[in-house]
Scaffold this active site. Sequence first.
Site, PDB file in Angstrom:
ATOM      1  N   HIS A 269     103.671 -63.869 -18.555  1.00 41.85           N
ATOM      2  CA  HIS A 269     103.644 -65.034 -17.818  1.00 41.85           C
ATOM      3  C   HIS A 269     103.617 -66.185 -18.629  1.00 41.85           C
ATOM      4  O   HIS A 269     103.831 -67.155 -18.242  1.00 41.85           O
ATOM      5  CB  HIS A 269     102.450 -64.616 -16.981  1.00 41.85           C
ATOM      6  CG  HIS A 269     102.105 -66.195 -15.901  1.00 41.85           C
ATOM      7  ND1 HIS A 269     103.010 -66.556 -14.946  1.00 41.85           N
ATOM      8  CD2 HIS A 269     100.995 -66.868 -16.057  1.00 41.85           C
ATOM      9  CE1 HIS A 269     102.521 -67.445 -14.247  1.00 41.85           C
ATOM     10  NE2 HIS A 269     101.347 -67.928 -15.070  1.00 41.85           N
TER      11      HIS A 269
ATOM     12  N   HIS B  57     104.711 -74.877 -13.818  1.00 45.07           N
ATOM     13  CA  HIS B  57     104.444 -73.476 -14.456  1.00 45.07           C
ATOM     14  C   HIS B  57     103.178 -72.843 -13.766  1.00 45.07           C
ATOM     15  O   HIS B  57     102.316 -73.595 -13.468  1.00 45.07           O
ATOM     16  CB  HIS B  57     103.909 -73.425 -15.751  1.00 45.07           C
ATOM     17  CG  HIS B  57     103.596 -71.985 -16.171  1.00 45.07           C
ATOM     18  ND1 HIS B  57     102.310 -71.631 -16.934  1.00 45.07           N
ATOM     19  CD2 HIS B  57     104.259 -70.981 -16.358  1.00 45.07           C
ATOM     20  CE1 HIS B  57     102.286 -70.478 -17.045  1.00 45.07           C
ATOM     21  NE2 HIS B  57     103.372 -69.822 -16.833  1.00 45.07           N
ATOM     22  N   SER B  58     103.438 -71.655 -13.204  1.00 46.57           N
ATOM     23  CA  SER B  58     102.416 -70.981 -12.314  1.00 46.57           C
ATOM     24  C   SER B  58     101.890 -71.709 -11.352  1.00 46.57           C
ATOM     25  O   SER B  58     102.422 -72.265 -10.399  1.00 46.57           O
ATOM     26  CB  SER B  58     101.189 -70.533 -13.447  1.00 46.57           C
ATOM     27  OG  SER B  58     100.312 -69.556 -12.961  1.00 46.57           O
ATOM     28  N   TYR B  59     100.472 -72.153 -11.100  1.00 44.06           N
ATOM     29  CA  TYR B  59      99.785 -73.086 -10.199  1.00 44.06           C
ATOM     30  C   TYR B  59     100.722 -74.579 -10.153  1.00 44.06           C
ATOM     31  O   TYR B  59     100.626 -75.042  -9.182  1.00 44.06           O
ATOM     32  CB  TYR B  59      98.346 -73.372 -10.477  1.00 44.06           C
ATOM     33  CG  TYR B  59      97.695 -74.436  -9.870  1.00 44.06           C
ATOM     34  CD1 TYR B  59      97.594 -74.641  -8.534  1.00 44.06           C
ATOM     35  CD2 TYR B  59      97.703 -75.891 -10.525  1.00 44.06           C
ATOM     36  CE1 TYR B  59      96.967 -75.621  -7.856  1.00 44.06           C
ATOM     37  CE2 TYR B  59      97.303 -76.960  -9.807  1.00 44.06           C
ATOM     38  CZ  TYR B  59      96.739 -76.825  -8.516  1.00 44.06           C
ATOM     39  OH  TYR B  59      96.502 -77.836  -7.900  1.00 44.06           O
TER      40      TYR B  59
END
Length: 239
Positions: free
Chosen positions: A220, A80-82
Amino acid sequence: MADKRATIVIVHGAWVGGWRWRNVADLLRDRGHYVFTPTLTGLGEREHLTSPEVNLSLHARDIANVIKYEGLENVLLVGHSYGGMPISQATELVPEGVIRSILYMDAFLPEDGQSLNDLVPGEPHLPEDPNDYLVPPPRLLLQGFNAHMTPEDRASYEDRRTPQSVHCFTEKARLTGAREKIPQKTYVIATGYKNDTFAPVAQALRKRDDWRVEEMPFTHDLQHVAVTESADMIESAVP
C-alpha cells in the site's frame, strides 16, 4: 515518461502529511514537473491546527485553495489512500476545466453520500475515548502497510504520524458529478498485499470506459516502497 512540464498536486493519506511523498515529489521535480504536496489541516507540520472542526470538507478546501491561490491550471490531481476522499470533494470546489486529470493510487473512491467509514472493511476509524474526537494512527505492524520497513524507517514513520479528527472519517462526501467531468481518470490498485479495501474499486472501474485502471505489484505504501515506479505512474497520467 511525460514529454512536457506538468502541474501536479499530490494529496497524502491519513495520519501523515505531505512529507510522506517527498521522495516521489523530488524525483518528479528533477524530471521538470511543478509539484505540490500540501499537508492537510491538523496533520504533519500542521498538527497544531487540529480541532473538532477539522473534517473532510475542510481538507477538500485545503486542496482547492492550493489550486486557487497558486493559480494552477491543467492540473493532475493525485490522491493516495484517505487522500482519495478529499480530492473527490475538491473537484466540486475548483472551476471546471482546471483539473484535467485525476489519479487515485490505492485510494478511497467515494460516491455521493459515502464516508470513509462507510467504505473501509472491518472496524470503522473511531476514537478510543468516546469523549475525544481524535483517532490515533494504528500502531500494529500490518502486512501491506508498514511490514516492509526497516526498524529505523518504521520508528521515524511512527514518530511523525499524528492523530486525526474522526470527522474526516465520518463526514459524508458531497458530490454532484464534477469528478466525472474530468477528461482523464485513472485508478491504480496495489497488488502486492491482500487488498480487500481497494480491489473491489478497481474491479468495478474496469467495467467503465471512462476510467483507466492500472496495477502496481507493491504494498500500500507505494510512495515508500516504489518511488521510481510511483513517479512513472504519476507521469503516465499527465494530461
